[in-house]
Design an enzyme around this catalytic site. Sequence first.
Site, mmCIF file in Angstrom:
data_model
loop_
_atom_site.group_PDB
_atom_site.id
_atom_site.type_symbol
_atom_site.label_atom_id
_atom_site.label_comp_id
_atom_site.label_asym_id
_atom_site.label_seq_id
_atom_site.Cartn_x
_atom_site.Cartn_y
_atom_site.Cartn_z
ATOM 1 C CG HIS A 1 -46.827 -26.690 -10.400
ATOM 2 N ND1 HIS A 1 -46.000 -25.620 -11.223
ATOM 3 C CD2 HIS A 1 -47.932 -26.151 -9.858
ATOM 4 C CE1 HIS A 1 -46.884 -24.585 -10.802
ATOM 5 N NE2 HIS A 1 -47.985 -24.761 -10.209
ATOM 6 C CG ASP B 1 -47.714 -21.129 -5.167
ATOM 7 O OD1 ASP B 1 -48.688 -21.159 -5.642
ATOM 8 O OD2 ASP B 1 -46.411 -21.124 -6.083
#
Length: 168
Positions: free
Chosen positions: A65, A139
């Site tokens: 992230h 993702d």
Amino acid sequence: NVSFGPVVDVVASRESPTLGIRSFGDDPARVARLGAAVVRGTQRAGVAATAKHFPGIGRVGADSHYRLGVVDALRDELDAVELAPFREAIGAGVRLVMSGHFAVPALTGRRELPATLSRAVMHDVLRGQLGFEGVSITDALDMRALPQDATQAVDVIAALDAGVDLLL
């Protein structure tokens, strides 16, 4: 009608900040067995399951992230640990496989190339070696392991060239 689960990553490093309690554990056989069971149960209920994060983020010490991590494992280690649950999920008929934004030099030869953008990973391994015929999905593209500026358009094209079907 789609579940972005199960997580079939094997916790191969206690340093992995991305998995937390989402993984079935550190035993590849158990992760494979439980992941395949979730795939079968989810899909029996009419919901397409997604095995993630291909080809296995459990050794990565960085949170994708926020930055690009690297899986430092030899190819035979990847086959025995990271890829085992994906093989089982594919055998159970999983409909989607989600790529991860981390580098796997044993598969790509490069420490800066995310698996999501690699044809060697998304086509050669996932489709060719593991025989996956379903939908491959990235993702989330807003994760900072990938550029978050205008240059991201290059990565989107690279993901499509790598063989990814759907961009998240």
